[in-house]
Design a protein around this motif. Sequence first.
Motif, PDB file in Angstrom:
ATOM      1  N   TYR A  91       0.832  -1.205   0.000  1.00 35.24           N
ATOM      2  CA  TYR A  91       0.000   0.000   0.000  1.00 35.24           C
ATOM      3  C   TYR A  91       0.867   1.255   0.000  1.00 35.24           C
ATOM      4  O   TYR A  91       0.832   2.043   0.937  1.00 35.24           O
ATOM      5  N   PRO A  92       1.650   1.465  -1.059  1.00 33.71           N
ATOM      6  CA  PRO A  92       2.530   2.645  -1.071  1.00 33.71           C
ATOM      7  C   PRO A  92       1.724   3.936  -1.197  1.00 33.71           C
ATOM      8  O   PRO A  92       0.644   3.952  -1.790  1.00 33.71           O
ATOM      9  N   LYS A  93       2.262   4.996  -0.627  1.00 30.43           N
ATOM     10  CA  LYS A  93       1.606   6.298  -0.731  1.00 30.43           C
ATOM     11  C   LYS A  93       1.826   6.875  -2.128  1.00 30.43           C
ATOM     12  O   LYS A  93       0.958   7.538  -2.667  1.00 30.43           O
ATOM     13  N   GLY A  94       2.999   6.660  -2.659  1.00 32.58           N
ATOM     14  CA  GLY A  94       3.290   7.110  -4.014  1.00 32.58           C
ATOM     15  C   GLY A  94       3.789   8.541  -4.077  1.00 32.58           C
ATOM     16  O   GLY A  94       3.714   9.301  -3.115  1.00 32.58           O
ATOM     17  N   HIS A  98       3.010  11.993  -1.768  1.00 34.21           N
ATOM     18  CA  HIS A  98       4.203  12.568  -1.147  1.00 34.21           C
ATOM     19  C   HIS A  98       4.360  14.034  -1.527  1.00 34.21           C
ATOM     20  O   HIS A  98       4.636  14.882  -0.676  1.00 34.21           O
ATOM     21  N   SER A  99       4.165  14.360  -2.802  1.00 36.70           N
ATOM     22  CA  SER A  99       4.330  15.748  -3.239  1.00 36.70           C
ATOM     23  C   SER A  99       3.274  16.658  -2.624  1.00 36.70           C
ATOM     24  O   SER A  99       3.565  17.805  -2.273  1.00 36.70           O
ATOM     25  N   TYR A 100       2.039  16.172  -2.456  1.00 35.68           N
ATOM     26  CA  TYR A 100       0.985  16.977  -1.832  1.00 35.68           C
ATOM     27  C   TYR A 100       1.282  17.246  -0.363  1.00 35.68           C
ATOM     28  O   TYR A 100       1.047  18.330   0.144  1.00 35.68           O
ATOM     29  N   MET A 101       1.778  16.242   0.334  1.00 36.11           N
ATOM     30  CA  MET A 101       1.919  16.321   1.779  1.00 36.11           C
ATOM     31  C   MET A 101       3.319  16.714   2.247  1.00 36.11           C
ATOM     32  O   MET A 101       3.543  16.882   3.440  1.00 36.11           O
ATOM     33  N   GLU A 102       4.257  16.890   1.326  1.00 40.13           N
ATOM     34  CA  GLU A 102       5.635  17.155   1.716  1.00 40.13           C
ATOM     35  C   GLU A 102       5.790  18.445   2.510  1.00 40.13           C
ATOM     36  O   GLU A 102       6.552  18.507   3.472  1.00 40.13           O
ATOM     37  N   VAL A 103       5.028  19.464   2.168  1.00 39.89           N
ATOM     38  CA  VAL A 103       5.125  20.737   2.886  1.00 39.89           C
ATOM     39  C   VAL A 103       4.738  20.553   4.347  1.00 39.89           C
ATOM     40  O   VAL A 103       5.379  21.095   5.242  1.00 39.89           O
ATOM     41  N   LEU A 104       3.704  19.767   4.598  1.00 38.46           N
ATOM     42  CA  LEU A 104       3.229  19.557   5.965  1.00 38.46           C
ATOM     43  C   LEU A 104       4.030  18.489   6.708  1.00 38.46           C
ATOM     44  O   LEU A 104       4.407  18.672   7.860  1.00 38.46           O
ATOM     45  N   LEU A 105       4.299  17.360   6.043  1.00 40.16           N
ATOM     46  CA  LEU A 105       4.889  16.204   6.721  1.00 40.16           C
ATOM     47  C   LEU A 105       6.359  15.962   6.409  1.00 40.16           C
ATOM     48  O   LEU A 105       6.983  15.092   7.027  1.00 40.16           O
ATOM     49  N   GLY A 106       6.907  16.681   5.437  1.00 33.94           N
ATOM     50  CA  GLY A 106       8.302  16.466   5.054  1.00 33.94           C
ATOM     51  C   GLY A 106       8.513  15.044   4.549  1.00 33.94           C
ATOM     52  O   GLY A 106       7.669  14.487   3.863  1.00 33.94           O
ATOM     53  N   ASP A 107       9.649  14.455   4.914  1.00 34.91           N
ATOM     54  CA  ASP A 107       9.943  13.078   4.521  1.00 34.91           C
ATOM     55  C   ASP A 107       9.826  12.146   5.718  1.00 34.91           C
ATOM     56  O   ASP A 107      10.484  11.107   5.776  1.00 34.91           O
ATOM     57  N   GLY A 108       8.993  12.529   6.685  1.00 37.17           N
ATOM     58  CA  GLY A 108       8.826  11.745   7.903  1.00 37.17           C
ATOM     59  C   GLY A 108       8.088  10.439   7.675  1.00 37.17           C
ATOM     60  O   GLY A 108       7.689  10.094   6.564  1.00 37.17           O
ATOM     61  N   ILE A 109       7.865   9.722   8.753  1.00 35.59           N
ATOM     62  CA  ILE A 109       7.263   8.390   8.704  1.00 35.59           C
ATOM     63  C   ILE A 109       5.869   8.399   8.077  1.00 35.59           C
ATOM     64  O   ILE A 109       5.467   7.442   7.430  1.00 35.59           O
ATOM     65  N   PHE A 110       5.128   9.505   8.247  1.00 37.89           N
ATOM     66  CA  PHE A 110       3.767   9.566   7.718  1.00 37.89           C
ATOM     67  C   PHE A 110       3.734   9.895   6.231  1.00 37.89           C
ATOM     68  O   PHE A 110       2.661   9.904   5.629  1.00 37.89           O
ATOM     69  N   ASN A 111       4.881  10.162   5.649  1.00 39.15           N
ATOM     70  CA  ASN A 111       4.915  10.549   4.240  1.00 39.15           C
ATOM     71  C   ASN A 111       6.013   9.818   3.473  1.00 39.15           C
ATOM     72  O   ASN A 111       6.527  10.320   2.493  1.00 39.15           O
TER      73      ASN A 111
END
Length: 188
Positions: A91-94, A98-111
């Motif tokens: 179930y990869p996020k893809g 990742h590009s949508y959420m990078e500003v909020l979550l960076g490269d952390g575990i949730f992204n």
Amino acid sequence: METSILIFACSVFAWIFLHRWSQRTNKGPKTWPLVGAAIEQLMNYNRMHDWLVNYLSESRTVVVPMPFTTYTYIADPANVEHVLKTNFANYPKGEVYHSYMEVLLGDGIFNSDGENWRKQRKTSSFEFASKNLRDFSTVVFREYSLKLSSILSQAAFDHQQLDIQVNTTNQRTFNDGRILRCSWGVNF
């Protein structure tokens, strides 16, 4: 010419009819060819959360097909564990997520996906082990209980009414503060 238009119109009607007929026993949102569940979702825009909860009460996993994507909502703990832990690699996020959420979550575990996710999960699992988390949560709960007690005592001393539900600033401070403190050790 007229015959081909009539055949085309009948084919489209038959396609829509068969598609809708096949959904008569579906527990999820009713869909239409090409637009998926967008029509039903727009009709329930003002009550989106209630609309989803209605479906999740019937079926613990709801698939909502939309044009260009599909959303899956899961309310069954066993399925959540399957997706987030047991079978995470399937179930990869893809890159789009990742590009949508990078500003909020960076490269952390949730992204993150793959090896990056595995490393971060292994590192964080020690911090979130039940005893560590319970001990730290207890400390945070005591701190915020003292803050709340201070606010309530001051209001009582001043003979002032205090409606905590309406006072969203204090409510958000307590809710967000506890979450941030327990999750990342940051005071809000």
